[in-house]
Motif scaffolding. Structure first.
Motif, short mmCIF file in Angstrom:
data_model
loop_
_atom_site.label_atom_id
_atom_site.label_comp_id
_atom_site.label_asym_id
_atom_site.label_seq_id
_atom_site.Cartn_x
_atom_site.Cartn_y
_atom_site.Cartn_z
N PRO A 190 0.83 -1.20 0.00
CA PRO A 190 0.00 0.00 0.00
C PRO A 190 0.87 1.26 0.00
O PRO A 190 1.90 1.32 0.66
CB PRO A 190 -0.80 -0.12 1.31
CG PRO A 190 -0.81 -1.58 1.60
CD PRO A 190 0.52 -2.10 1.12
N GLY A 191 0.43 2.24 -0.77
CA GLY A 191 1.13 3.52 -0.81
C GLY A 191 2.28 3.57 -1.81
O GLY A 191 2.81 4.64 -2.08
N GLY A 192 2.68 2.43 -2.36
CA GLY A 192 3.78 2.41 -3.31
C GLY A 192 3.32 2.75 -4.72
O GLY A 192 2.13 2.80 -5.03
N VAL A 193 4.31 3.01 -5.59
CA VAL A 193 4.02 3.29 -7.00
C VAL A 193 5.15 2.70 -7.85
O VAL A 193 6.32 2.73 -7.46
CB VAL A 193 3.84 4.80 -7.26
CG1 VAL A 193 5.12 5.58 -7.02
CG2 VAL A 193 3.33 5.04 -8.66
N VAL A 194 4.76 2.15 -8.99
CA VAL A 194 5.70 1.60 -9.96
C VAL A 194 5.45 2.31 -11.29
O VAL A 194 4.30 2.39 -11.75
CB VAL A 194 5.52 0.07 -10.13
CG1 VAL A 194 6.38 -0.46 -11.26
CG2 VAL A 194 5.84 -0.64 -8.82
N HIS A 195 6.51 2.81 -11.91
CA HIS A 195 6.40 3.51 -13.19
C HIS A 195 6.73 2.56 -14.33
O HIS A 195 7.62 1.72 -14.22
CB HIS A 195 7.36 4.70 -13.22
CG HIS A 195 7.05 5.70 -12.17
ND1 HIS A 195 6.10 6.68 -12.32
CD2 HIS A 195 7.53 5.85 -10.90
CE1 HIS A 195 6.02 7.39 -11.22
NE2 HIS A 195 6.88 6.91 -10.34
N GLY A 196 6.00 2.71 -15.43
CA GLY A 196 6.24 1.87 -16.59
C GLY A 196 5.40 2.33 -17.76
O GLY A 196 5.03 3.50 -17.86
N GLU A 197 5.09 1.37 -18.65
CA GLU A 197 4.31 1.67 -19.84
C GLU A 197 3.14 0.70 -19.96
O GLU A 197 3.27 -0.49 -19.65
CB GLU A 197 5.16 1.53 -21.11
CG GLU A 197 5.93 2.78 -21.48
CD GLU A 197 7.10 3.05 -20.54
OE1 GLU A 197 7.34 4.22 -20.25
OE2 GLU A 197 7.77 2.10 -20.10
N LEU A 198 2.02 1.23 -20.43
CA LEU A 198 0.87 0.42 -20.83
C LEU A 198 1.08 0.06 -22.29
O LEU A 198 1.25 0.94 -23.14
CB LEU A 198 -0.42 1.21 -20.68
CG LEU A 198 -1.06 1.19 -19.32
CD1 LEU A 198 -2.11 2.30 -19.21
CD2 LEU A 198 -1.69 -0.16 -19.05
N VAL A 199 1.09 -1.22 -22.58
CA VAL A 199 1.38 -1.72 -23.92
C VAL A 199 0.14 -2.45 -24.43
O VAL A 199 -0.35 -3.37 -23.78
CB VAL A 199 2.59 -2.69 -23.87
CG1 VAL A 199 2.83 -3.32 -25.22
CG2 VAL A 199 3.83 -1.97 -23.37
N THR A 200 -0.34 -2.03 -25.58
CA THR A 200 -1.50 -2.67 -26.20
C THR A 200 -1.03 -3.46 -27.40
O THR A 200 -0.31 -2.94 -28.27
CB THR A 200 -2.54 -1.62 -26.64
OG1 THR A 200 -2.92 -0.86 -25.48
CG2 THR A 200 -3.76 -2.25 -27.27
N ALA A 201 -1.43 -4.73 -27.46
CA ALA A 201 -1.05 -5.60 -28.58
C ALA A 201 -1.75 -5.16 -29.86
O ALA A 201 -2.88 -4.66 -29.82
CB ALA A 201 -1.42 -7.05 -28.27
N ARG A 202 -1.08 -5.34 -30.99
CA ARG A 202 -1.70 -5.09 -32.29
C ARG A 202 -2.88 -6.05 -32.46
O ARG A 202 -2.82 -7.20 -32.00
CB ARG A 202 -0.71 -5.35 -33.43
CG ARG A 202 0.22 -4.24 -33.70
CD ARG A 202 0.99 -4.41 -34.97
NE ARG A 202 1.10 -5.81 -35.39
CZ ARG A 202 1.98 -6.25 -36.27
NH1 ARG A 202 2.83 -5.42 -36.82
NH2 ARG A 202 2.02 -7.52 -36.61
N PRO A 203 -3.91 -5.59 -33.15
CA PRO A 203 -5.03 -6.51 -33.43
C PRO A 203 -4.50 -7.78 -34.12
O PRO A 203 -3.68 -7.70 -35.03
CB PRO A 203 -5.92 -5.70 -34.37
CG PRO A 203 -5.61 -4.27 -34.05
CD PRO A 203 -4.14 -4.25 -33.69
N GLY A 204 -4.93 -8.90 -33.65
CA GLY A 204 -4.50 -10.17 -34.22
C GLY A 204 -3.25 -10.75 -33.59
O GLY A 204 -2.94 -11.92 -33.81
N ASP A 205 -2.52 -9.96 -32.79
CA ASP A 205 -1.28 -10.43 -32.17
C ASP A 205 -1.42 -10.72 -30.68
O ASP A 205 -0.46 -11.11 -30.03
CB ASP A 205 -0.15 -9.41 -32.36
CG ASP A 205 0.37 -9.37 -33.78
OD1 ASP A 205 0.16 -10.36 -34.52
OD2 ASP A 205 1.00 -8.36 -34.16
#
Length: 137
Positions: free
Chosen positions: A52-67
């Motif tokens: 609780p209270g922590g945070v992690v930085h990164g990226e949201l990655v969305t797959a290509r349609p069909g992949d």
């Protein structure tokens, strides 16, 4: 269920596994943050651990349609994750991730430390202050 992935370590753009596993398989990659977790340094890669209270930085990655199915299988293999396997170092879980550009909370798959690994890290691991793998010291 088709969800984006939240990546916070070697799969981030510019890191070693991004080109090997994500290049050409994604339709979008955008900054985000996972709240309620902290990062610990592993042997060459990080672990997100619930706290609780922590945070992690990164990226949201969305797959290509069909992949999507292929990418899901590739990432599960990379993380050595098998559903229900007690030997997993990571568990793939659904979590809310805050998208940086607008603060919208998006549901995403996140690979977090499995309970035995999380317990070991909490007991004696090296925490990455600030929750950003890229600026670890």
């Amino acid at each position: 269920m088709t969800l984006p992935f939240f990546v916070y370590g070697t799969l981030r753009p510019g890191e070693t596994n991004h080109d090997r596993f994500l290049r050409g398989r994604t339709s979008s990659e955008e900054p985000g943050r996972l709240t309620g977790s902290v990062l610990y340094d592993g042997p060459g890669y990080p672990y997100a651990v619930d706290e609780p209270g922590g945070v992690v930085h990164g990226e949201l990655v969305t797959a290509r349609p069909g992949d999507y199915r292929e990418l899901l299988a590739v990432l599960d293999r990379l993380e050595e994750y098998a559903p229900g396997d007690a030997r997993n170092l990571y568990e793939r879980v659904e979590r809310g991730v805050v998208r940086a550009r607008d603060g919208l909370v998006m549901q995403a798959w996140v690979y977090v430390a499995a309970p035995p690994a999380a317990a070991r890290l909490r007991a004696g691991g090296r925490r990455i202050e600030g929750g950003d793998w890229r600026i670890r010291s």
